[in-house]
Write a protein that holds these residues in place. Sequence first.
Motif, PDB file in Angstrom:
ATOM      1  N   ILE A 191       0.809  -1.221   0.000  1.00  0.00           N
ATOM      2  CA  ILE A 191       0.000   0.000   0.000  1.00  0.00           C
ATOM      3  C   ILE A 191       0.844   1.274   0.000  1.00  0.00           C
ATOM      4  O   ILE A 191       0.298   2.374  -0.047  1.00  0.00           O
ATOM      5  CB  ILE A 191      -0.961   0.007   1.211  1.00  0.00           C
ATOM      6  CG1 ILE A 191      -0.177  -0.044   2.529  1.00  0.00           C
ATOM      7  CG2 ILE A 191      -1.958  -1.133   1.116  1.00  0.00           C
ATOM      8  CD1 ILE A 191      -1.046   0.140   3.760  1.00  0.00           C
ATOM      9  N   GLY A 192       2.153   1.145   0.038  1.00  0.00           N
ATOM     10  CA  GLY A 192       3.019   2.321   0.026  1.00  0.00           C
ATOM     11  C   GLY A 192       3.361   2.799   1.428  1.00  0.00           C
ATOM     12  O   GLY A 192       2.594   2.608   2.371  1.00  0.00           O
ATOM     13  N   LEU A 193       4.523   3.394   1.556  1.00  0.00           N
ATOM     14  CA  LEU A 193       4.978   3.882   2.860  1.00  0.00           C
ATOM     15  C   LEU A 193       4.028   4.938   3.405  1.00  0.00           C
ATOM     16  O   LEU A 193       3.522   5.786   2.667  1.00  0.00           O
ATOM     17  CB  LEU A 193       6.384   4.470   2.743  1.00  0.00           C
ATOM     18  CG  LEU A 193       7.516   3.467   2.453  1.00  0.00           C
ATOM     19  CD1 LEU A 193       8.808   4.208   2.150  1.00  0.00           C
ATOM     20  CD2 LEU A 193       7.701   2.513   3.612  1.00  0.00           C
ATOM     21  N   ARG A 194       3.794   4.887   4.699  1.00  0.00           N
ATOM     22  CA  ARG A 194       2.920   5.859   5.366  1.00  0.00           C
ATOM     23  C   ARG A 194       3.705   7.149   5.630  1.00  0.00           C
ATOM     24  O   ARG A 194       4.939   7.156   5.591  1.00  0.00           O
ATOM     25  CB  ARG A 194       2.397   5.275   6.677  1.00  0.00           C
ATOM     26  CG  ARG A 194       1.547   4.034   6.490  1.00  0.00           C
ATOM     27  CD  ARG A 194       1.148   3.446   7.816  1.00  0.00           C
ATOM     28  NE  ARG A 194       2.303   3.033   8.600  1.00  0.00           N
ATOM     29  CZ  ARG A 194       2.244   2.585   9.851  1.00  0.00           C
ATOM     30  NH1 ARG A 194       1.075   2.510  10.456  1.00  0.00           N
ATOM     31  NH2 ARG A 194       3.340   2.226  10.490  1.00  0.00           N
ATOM     32  N   PRO A 195       3.002   8.220   5.918  1.00  0.00           N
ATOM     33  CA  PRO A 195       3.692   9.492   6.203  1.00  0.00           C
ATOM     34  C   PRO A 195       4.719   9.339   7.329  1.00  0.00           C
ATOM     35  O   PRO A 195       4.412   8.839   8.406  1.00  0.00           O
ATOM     36  CB  PRO A 195       2.550  10.419   6.635  1.00  0.00           C
ATOM     37  CG  PRO A 195       1.347   9.879   5.928  1.00  0.00           C
ATOM     38  CD  PRO A 195       1.539   8.389   5.906  1.00  0.00           C
ATOM     39  N   GLY A 196       5.942   9.740   7.047  1.00  0.00           N
ATOM     40  CA  GLY A 196       7.000   9.697   8.050  1.00  0.00           C
ATOM     41  C   GLY A 196       7.691   8.358   8.184  1.00  0.00           C
ATOM     42  O   GLY A 196       8.643   8.234   8.965  1.00  0.00           O
ATOM     43  N   GLU A 197       7.261   7.353   7.420  1.00  0.00           N
ATOM     44  CA  GLU A 197       7.814   6.006   7.583  1.00  0.00           C
ATOM     45  C   GLU A 197       9.034   5.822   6.687  1.00  0.00           C
ATOM     46  O   GLU A 197       9.079   6.300   5.556  1.00  0.00           O
ATOM     47  CB  GLU A 197       6.740   4.973   7.221  1.00  0.00           C
ATOM     48  CG  GLU A 197       7.110   3.550   7.566  1.00  0.00           C
ATOM     49  CD  GLU A 197       5.946   2.599   7.340  1.00  0.00           C
ATOM     50  OE1 GLU A 197       5.787   1.654   8.122  1.00  0.00           O
ATOM     51  OE2 GLU A 197       5.191   2.798   6.362  1.00  0.00           O
TER      52      GLU A 197
END
Length: 649
Positions: free
Chosen positions: A563-569
């Motif tokens: 699902i793609g990297l989350r914010p800040g990850e």
Amino acid sequence: MKVNYFKNRIAQIFWNGDNSLQFSSLRYLPRWVVIAIDLLLVVISFYISFLLLENINASLYSVLSIYQQALFFILVYLAFFFVFSTYSGLIRHSTFVDIFKIALACLSASVLIIIVNYSYDFLYDEKVFLMPFLIINTSITFASLLSFRVVVKRFYSFASQNKQKSYKVLIVGVDDESIALAKALKNSKSQNFNLAGFISFRKEHQRIKILGKPIIRYGNKFYEKIAPMKVSGLIIAGSQLSTTQKNELVDKALANHLKIFNVPEITQWSDQEDVSSKIKEIQIEDLLERDAIQLDDSQISSYLEDRIVLITGAAGSIGSEMVRQVSTYHPKCVLILDQAESPLYDLELELKDQFPNVAYQVVLADVRRKDRLEQIFKANKISVVFHAAAYKHVPMIEKNPKEAVCVNILGTVILADLSVKYGIDRFVMVSTDKAVNPTNVMGASKRAAEMYVQSLQQQAKTTTKFITTRFGNVLGSNGSVIPYFKKQIETGGPVTVTHQDIIRYFMTIPEACQLVLQAGTMGNGGEIFVFDMGKPVRIMDLAERMIKLSGFQPYEDIDIKIIGLRPGEKLFEELLSNTSTTLPTHHQKIMITIDSYLDYEIVMNHIHEITNAAINEDDVVVVSKIKLLVPEFISKNSVFELLDKELNL
């Protein structure tokens, strides 16, 4: 009306709405039913004995009619059924003692009938009962009563096995632990596990049998050898295998569609508990466990025993385990502080049960309120503070940076200042690997808190030893990936992974807290202690293995979606910054990181600016101020990436 009631009651017990038998749900036969059936068997046995005598042209004496003799037998047997309580046990759990009672009842009844027979013969020179008839009848009566119990026991066992899934299993190992488990399974009431044999890693065990079961050597052709045995699972007993051996065994077993079960060490078994209830399907946490930590209890006791200890964030996953572990070192009092009311209450109930001799003060408070915290410090002569209160959810804090400032930064500042003011001996702060080269607001706020306590340590007035501990992801903690994956698997998937190559370090909650306690004994203050986190785990591999452990096939039964990297990850976490070096300590799993630190006034000025921005300005200004204090904070996958270009970071 009564007749109809009994008809309906019998129908409810033995049948359900779809006309299927429900014998397995019947808890037990009432005592009057057992006595009634036993007496019926006495009558049937009497009739069979009479028929046998007729076939050999023998006849009974005529003192009593056949019906009178039958009634006499019924009364005699009934009396001895009560004398020996043959009806008192559960039929489905009949043992040798129950068989012995039946034998005594039958023998006693026969002896009494013989005494009556010869007494009548002595008085009236005529016998009442034919001796061959008595011998035949006693044998048939005992056999029928015994057969009734055997049939009920077998039928109940069959019904239970149909109701509960039964596994044909091999036990890993041939040591005392494995043999004790095998014996317990053999005597188990539930029969959920049928023992097929043992697994040995040594060649010399191949031709030996244990408890009549074969030993199969584990090797290249192991799964080919056990295929004809129709084995459906393996049981790993205790901690006889290393983590590496256990992982290798589990991976190959899952590839061959076998279930894997775990059972704790024999010392943890309860005599009152059926061993089948102790056998659980192996969990991913069992495969990520590391070697046991050796603590220096004497050093930990020296700063905890008979002291007043304050633990913030005490209702959280880390904080609550800290409370449990501190409680084992005989503190004078533990102040458990949290702003979460319900979890705090639940913890209080647990502690009263587990540690009745330890004094606790449950403090409902917020680390952002200096006036409330100062009341607590004034009222108690606190010696040690364990600061675990923090906001730690990366995407959530990325959306709410002001809250990170208030809790993670200002909360630490308030507690640290009060610790200095009231002469606290040690202040141990729980930090995170996300504070290293942070890419998100949460990690940057924790790094800012680290920087503050380091700078405060350099102040001449500071007598408190400020100790910072830094570690990675904790298994089972609130918001961690494993409980999240479990929920997704339970609902049929898909399991969502943010990136195919993302990796993380993992540590168990007890292990993390043990190392925090040990680190609290070390250093002169101002140090940051980092823990040996072992090898990093690829999250994609973790997801695939968890799906297999749940009995499904990845991508077939349950899909995995990127699902793609989350914010800040970021893809991987670090325990050390680019400019850090480490020093060893006397504990092999704990190192000291040598980081440069800023002057107290500089840090304090930055924190004032960050605080004012959080009160008066928007999130962008808040984050930009944090970046000035923590220049290594480079945002990733975040709306705040533009700030790095503006600040030339």
